[in-house]
Design an enzyme around this catalytic site. Structure first.
Site, mmCIF file in Angstrom:
data_model
loop_
_atom_site.group_PDB
_atom_site.id
_atom_site.type_symbol
_atom_site.label_atom_id
_atom_site.label_comp_id
_atom_site.label_asym_id
_atom_site.label_seq_id
_atom_site.Cartn_x
_atom_site.Cartn_y
_atom_site.Cartn_z
ATOM 1 N N ARG A 218 66.671 8.172 16.167
ATOM 2 C CA ARG A 218 65.210 8.259 16.397
ATOM 3 C C ARG A 218 64.874 8.003 17.867
ATOM 4 N NH1 ARG A 218 61.778 10.781 12.893
ATOM 5 N NH2 ARG A 218 63.163 11.003 11.132
ATOM 6 N N HIS B 130 65.828 11.058 19.740
ATOM 7 C CA HIS B 130 64.821 12.068 19.392
ATOM 8 C C HIS B 130 63.544 11.882 20.214
ATOM 9 C CE1 HIS B 130 61.824 13.744 16.316
ATOM 10 N NE2 HIS B 130 62.603 14.757 16.562
ATOM 11 N N SER C 97 66.736 19.250 14.296
ATOM 12 C CA SER C 97 66.740 18.285 15.401
ATOM 13 C C SER C 97 67.829 17.241 15.189
ATOM 14 C CB SER C 97 65.391 17.565 15.500
ATOM 15 O OG SER C 97 64.387 18.450 15.899
#
Lengths: 225, 225
Positions: B51, B54, B28
């Site tokens: 993050r 994500h 990822s």
């Protein structure tokens, strides 16, 4: 308060802002209707799409929403009968509006049995947790907002004869497997005979998933926007 | 498993998918680095931005990220000292990775005192809950992922002399006040002498907010992607 003054800086240290929750919600959905193309959706589907847009702050996402033929109806009926609500992660469970449900949603991710199963099988905890769904799967509403592996596993379980949920809301977010798992759900739902809602592509997450369920709960109490 | 076969349909009812959580996370973040413009950010800021990307599944959002000069450092130091983590809603609290903290994050939204304060003052519960933050605000890390009114109120409280948090992560999502409250945070942080991270515009939410805090916690244990 007029629309223009919903939020305004009135001095260096003070803001004038609407602080009535109902007024904020009404105005939010007025803006969402204005900004979102809802023409492809039924009345109930529109409520779901608008909640998804609301959770993401991103009207363009409406083009990625998919509903199986009887998804909203099947979900509403199951929820009206206080079906089990199965969640892949705690944040999804937390997002379901408590005042509108009688049974607490279920999440087995932090169940001690799940950690052990995952370790023994060398798989994600999200996948392992599904072993504990078997008894409550029939007629449930499933909310998967985080883990593509959980959605893949669920499709495999159903293909192999597991009981069918009334509705799968499958909207995991991310870069590895999220788009693929949602595409798989959308491709196989008719053949498996399941109702589903999904948000194709990478976007999704806990908030949009629980918001989609909340939209159906609101339809059931005639709270339309 | 090679990149091409991270996810693959192998028969009508079976998928081949990576089920090792570490491998999924590594892949990822490899994709996120490839898809996201991180050139404007320091090493620690990059961890936060990745993050956020994500959590949203949306690389373009990086252009909307803003950090005050010492934001990541101030946040890391406060978290390393096990500061209070103050959350506007339960979903944000739920999103903070428990294995990396010693003190449970605080959220007063469902505190009985909050409901009464909100009713008496005719304001949102999110605003009323901040009355209960006073004692733990000094040196805390504040996470606001849902309620613009909470962020506005916090800025007013600090302008009026309330103790200062070490860091404000202000990323509410939505259509009414979200963009305005984040713009206000970004405009006044220097004058108020506060460190902050924010995501300008409508996007944001519980997941990106707790993920930003988790990124700092990971930096503190040298877990870099």
């Amino acid at each position: 308060m007029t629309q223009d003054t919903f939020f305004q800086q009135v001095s260096d240290n003070a803001y004038q802002y609407e602080n009535n929750p109902q007024a904020i919600e009404q105005e939010s959905f007025r803006q969402i209707r204005e900004l979102t193309d809802l023409s492809a959706f039924t009345q109930d589907q529109q409520q779901v799409v608008m909640r998804v847009v609301h959770s993401l702050g991103f009207p363009d996402v409406s083009t990625q929403m998919r509903f199986s033929q009887h998804a909203t109806q099947a979900g509403r009926e199951a929820l009206a009968k206080h079906c089990a609500i199965l969640c892949d992660v705690e944040m999804v469970k937390q997002g379901v509006t408590k005042r509108m449900i009688e049974r607490e949603p279920l999440c087995f991710l932090n169940d001690p049995r799940t950690a052990e199963l995952a370790k023994n099988k060398g798989e994600t905890r999200s996948m392992a947790a599904l072993s504990l769904w078997q008894d409550t799967l029939a007629g449930s509403v499933v909310l998967i907002g985080n883990a593509p592996t959980a959605l893949f596993r669920l499709l495999e379980m159903i293909a192999q004869g597991a009981p069918k949920p009334a509705l799968i809301i499958g909207m995991p977010v991310g870069f590895v497997g999220a788009a693929e798992s949602k595409e798989a759900l959308w491709q196989v739902h008719e053949r498996l005979g399941i109702e589903c809602m999904t948000l194709l592509g990478r976007m999704g997450g806990s908030a949009v998933t629980s918001a989609s369920c909340n939209a159906l709960l609101r339809c059931n109490i005639q709270e339309y926007y």
